[in-house]
Scaffold this active site. Structure first.
Site, PDB file in Angstrom:
ATOM      1  N   ARG A  51      19.514  43.878 -10.012  1.00  0.00           N
ATOM      2  CA  ARG A  51      18.348  44.629  -9.524  1.00  0.00           C
ATOM      3  C   ARG A  51      18.816  45.603  -8.467  1.00  0.00           C
ATOM      4  O   ARG A  51      19.988  45.630  -8.118  1.00  0.00           O
ATOM      5  CB  ARG A  51      17.217  43.707  -9.013  1.00  0.00           C
ATOM      6  CG  ARG A  51      17.600  42.330  -8.628  1.00  0.00           C
ATOM      7  CD  ARG A  51      17.903  42.055  -7.171  1.00  0.00           C
ATOM      8  NE  ARG A  51      17.322  42.987  -6.276  1.00  0.00           N
ATOM      9  CZ  ARG A  51      17.984  43.567  -5.318  1.00  0.00           C
ATOM     10  NH1 ARG A  51      19.261  43.317  -5.121  1.00  0.00           N
ATOM     11  NH2 ARG A  51      17.384  44.406  -4.506  1.00  0.00           N
ATOM     12  N   GLY A  52      17.893  46.432  -7.988  1.00  0.00           N
ATOM     13  CA  GLY A  52      18.291  47.505  -7.088  1.00  0.00           C
ATOM     14  C   GLY A  52      18.543  48.747  -7.932  1.00  0.00           C
ATOM     15  O   GLY A  52      19.245  48.675  -8.949  1.00  0.00           O
ATOM     16  N   ALA A  53      17.965  49.876  -7.503  1.00  0.00           N
ATOM     17  CA  ALA A  53      17.974  51.072  -8.352  1.00  0.00           C
ATOM     18  C   ALA A  53      19.372  51.483  -8.854  1.00  0.00           C
ATOM     19  O   ALA A  53      19.569  51.648 -10.064  1.00  0.00           O
ATOM     20  CB  ALA A  53      17.291  52.213  -7.618  1.00  0.00           C
ATOM     21  N   GLN A 199      13.673  39.158  -1.628  1.00  0.00           N
ATOM     22  CA  GLN A 199      15.022  39.755  -1.666  1.00  0.00           C
ATOM     23  C   GLN A 199      15.649  39.835  -0.279  1.00  0.00           C
ATOM     24  O   GLN A 199      16.868  39.779  -0.132  1.00  0.00           O
ATOM     25  CB  GLN A 199      14.972  41.176  -2.264  1.00  0.00           C
ATOM     26  CG  GLN A 199      14.724  41.231  -3.743  1.00  0.00           C
ATOM     27  CD  GLN A 199      13.267  41.471  -4.063  1.00  0.00           C
ATOM     28  OE1 GLN A 199      12.384  41.002  -3.339  1.00  0.00           O
ATOM     29  NE2 GLN A 199      12.994  42.169  -5.135  1.00  0.00           N
ATOM     30  N   ASP A 240      13.899  53.412  -4.522  1.00  0.00           N
ATOM     31  CA  ASP A 240      13.995  53.251  -5.980  1.00  0.00           C
ATOM     32  C   ASP A 240      13.738  54.566  -6.696  1.00  0.00           C
ATOM     33  O   ASP A 240      14.163  54.762  -7.827  1.00  0.00           O
ATOM     34  CB  ASP A 240      13.012  52.183  -6.462  1.00  0.00           C
ATOM     35  CG  ASP A 240      13.430  50.836  -5.917  1.00  0.00           C
ATOM     36  OD1 ASP A 240      13.061  50.527  -4.765  1.00  0.00           O
ATOM     37  OD2 ASP A 240      14.162  50.112  -6.605  1.00  0.00           O
ATOM     38  N   ASN A 250       9.719  52.723  -2.587  1.00  0.00           N
ATOM     39  CA  ASN A 250      10.610  51.571  -2.342  1.00  0.00           C
ATOM     40  C   ASN A 250       9.787  50.293  -2.466  1.00  0.00           C
ATOM     41  O   ASN A 250       8.580  50.322  -2.732  1.00  0.00           O
ATOM     42  CB  ASN A 250      11.257  51.705  -0.956  1.00  0.00           C
ATOM     43  CG  ASN A 250      12.414  50.749  -0.761  1.00  0.00           C
ATOM     44  OD1 ASN A 250      13.291  50.644  -1.606  1.00  0.00           O
ATOM     45  ND2 ASN A 250      12.424  50.019   0.344  1.00  0.00           N
ATOM     46  N   LYS A 251      10.439  49.180  -2.240  1.00  0.00           N
ATOM     47  CA  LYS A 251       9.798  47.871  -2.399  1.00  0.00           C
ATOM     48  C   LYS A 251       8.463  47.790  -1.669  1.00  0.00           C
ATOM     49  O   LYS A 251       8.325  48.301  -0.557  1.00  0.00           O
ATOM     50  CB  LYS A 251      10.759  46.796  -1.874  1.00  0.00           C
ATOM     51  CG  LYS A 251      10.311  45.373  -2.024  1.00  0.00           C
ATOM     52  CD  LYS A 251       9.917  44.985  -3.443  1.00  0.00           C
ATOM     53  CE  LYS A 251      11.051  45.157  -4.418  1.00  0.00           C
ATOM     54  NZ  LYS A 251      10.613  45.082  -5.827  1.00  0.00           N
TER      55      LYS A 251
HETATM   56  O1  MRU Z   1      12.755  45.074  -7.395  1.00  0.00           O
HETATM   57  P1  MRU Z   1      14.128  45.346  -6.883  1.00  0.00           P
HETATM   58  O2  MRU Z   1      14.736  44.188  -6.180  1.00  0.00           O
HETATM   59  O3  MRU Z   1      15.010  45.950  -7.945  1.00  0.00           O
HETATM   60  O4  MRU Z   1      13.879  46.490  -5.822  1.00  0.00           O
HETATM   61  C1  MRU Z   1      14.882  47.036  -5.016  1.00  0.00           C
HETATM   62  C2  MRU Z   1      14.313  47.691  -3.834  1.00  0.00           C
HETATM   63  O5  MRU Z   1      13.185  48.087  -3.812  1.00  0.00           O
HETATM   64  C3  MRU Z   1      15.156  47.822  -2.657  1.00  0.00           C
HETATM   65  O6  MRU Z   1      14.367  48.028  -1.520  1.00  0.00           O
HETATM   66  C4  MRU Z   1      16.197  48.867  -2.662  1.00  0.00           C
HETATM   67  O7  MRU Z   1      16.248  49.492  -1.468  1.00  0.00           O
HETATM   68  C5  MRU Z   1      16.152  49.979  -3.573  1.00  0.00           C
HETATM   69  S1  MRU Z   1      17.677  50.000  -4.381  1.00  0.00           S
HETATM   70  C6  MRU Z   1      18.947  50.275  -3.216  1.00  0.00           C
END
Ligand code: MRU
Length: 356
Positions: A51-53, A199, A240, A250-251
């Site tokens: 996970r993570g963009a 996370q 993201d 973002n999250k």
């Molecule tokens: O749902 P996820 O765990 O894939 O989301 C990731 C995020 O939103 C993180 O905050 C992250 O900063 C983005 S990717 C570096």
């Protein structure tokens, strides 16, 4: 980054096999998985084993290459592209990675498509590491400047996980933090728990512990209180998808942190590679926000002895709503920290710092 003194990245090739760390088991279990079929790659992204963009994008690139290697026909290219693209909707790096490979292979001979796709995926992986190191260096300048001015421990608040686990190595928002800590700038990190998938508490705290970075986990709602009481010097988050005019998706929960930072005059930074910028979208309401299963709210993983179990923490009867991301408008973002520099969140600067 190190795990028990051994260097790891999140996705790597070992004897031509693609390996990942299954992040759904961290920090309780460290399990390495091999991805073999297109379905394995799709499941890994969908179920958030990766996970993570940036990492989602690179996993998709390797999934694409694996499938095209087996069958380079136009039909399979389309099928593979659609299967991978539909795994998760919000992180734009997924589309970016697939489009970048597609545009290069569609004009070449069928017999060369597999090899070329794999070459491109490997290059993306290497570039991701380099970009994160550049983000580390750029973000480090900001932390160092604040330290020089305040000459005391610098408190940084972060949300979700934007560390090495969200990329191939180093991370985005955590990269400058790792570098500052290695350079002995005294820092302390407030780690938002990041409900519902936690996370922050599970992944960010684990990464910080492994690097010996002083940190404290807080519930997501504590941010406003901390900021109001001068306990935060700056906020650093990942992204993201960032729109061409600098709005940062973002999250879920990032927006509330940014509002609080703005109200309390605390700088709010988003760290991201250019592959996270969506040049097609100017209006943030056009970003597709992933809605995930309500079970992520009501069912919680916990460790009992050596085993990981699931507990149900709400009564079944209530409806649940689980949007996974939100958008922070650019007016609340102090700067974007990218591999190409520290830039203002607006179209002019995003264009100016774009390296083609
Ligand atoms: O749902 P996820 O765990 O894939 O989301 C990731 C995020 O939103 C993180 O905050 C992250 O900063 C983005 S990717 C570096």
């Amino acid at each position: 980054m190190k795990v028990d003194k051994k260097n790891f990245s999140t996705l790597w090739l070992e004897n031509n096999k693609i390996k990942i760390i299954d992040q759904t088991k961290l920090p309780f279990k460290f399990i390495v998985k091999e991805l073999i079929t297109l379905e394995d790659f799709c499941i890994a992204i969908k179920k958030m084993q990766v996970r993570g963009a940036p990492l989602i994008g690179i996993t998709a690139a390797f999934g694409f290459a694996t499938s095209i290697h087996k069958d380079p026909s136009a039909r399979n290219i389309e099928k593979t592209y659609n299967a991978l693209l539909s795994t998760r909707p919000t992180a734009i790096n997924l589309k970016w990675a697939l489009d970048s490979i597609l545009s290069e292979i569609k004009l070449i001979q069928k017999s060369r498509r597999g090899i070329k796709s794999l070459e491109l995926a490997k290059k993306m992986r290497e570039d991701d590491i380099l970009n994160c190191i550049k983000i580390a260096l750029n973000g480090y300048k900001i932390i160092n400047e604040v330290y020089k001015r305040k000459k005391r421990i610098i408190n940084i608040l972060t949300h979700c996980n934007a560390g090495w686990l969200a990329t191939i190595d180093w991370g985005t928002a955590l990269a400058p933090i790792f570098l500052a800590n290695r350079n002995r700038i005294p820092i302390h990190i407030w780690v938002d728990e990041t409900r519902p998938r936690n996370q922050g508490a599970l992944l960010t705290a684990w990464e910080l512990k492994n690097e010996n970075v002083p940190h404290t986990i807080v519930v997501d709602n504590a941010g406003g209180f901390l900021m109001q009481n001068n306990k935060v010097d700056l906020c650093m988050v990942g992204s993201d998808r960032t729109t061409f005019n600098g709005d940062v998706c973002n999250k879920i929960g990032t927006y509330l942190k940014a509002l609080s930072a703005f109200e309390n005059k605390i700088p709010f930074y988003a760290a991201l590679p250019y592959s996270t910028i969506d040049f097609q979208i100017k209006k943030y309401s056009n970003i597709p926000i992933e809605e995930r299963d309500g079970k992520e709210l009501s069912h919680l993983a916990f460790k009992k002895g050596r085993e990981i179990s699931i507990a149900e923490i709400y009564p079944k009867e209530s409806k649940k709503y689980n949007p996974a991301f939100d958008v922070t408008p650019s007016k609340f973002i102090t700067r974007l920290i990218t591999e190409n520099g520290i830039i203002k969140p607006n179209m002019h600067d995003i264009k100016k710092y774009l390296v083609l």
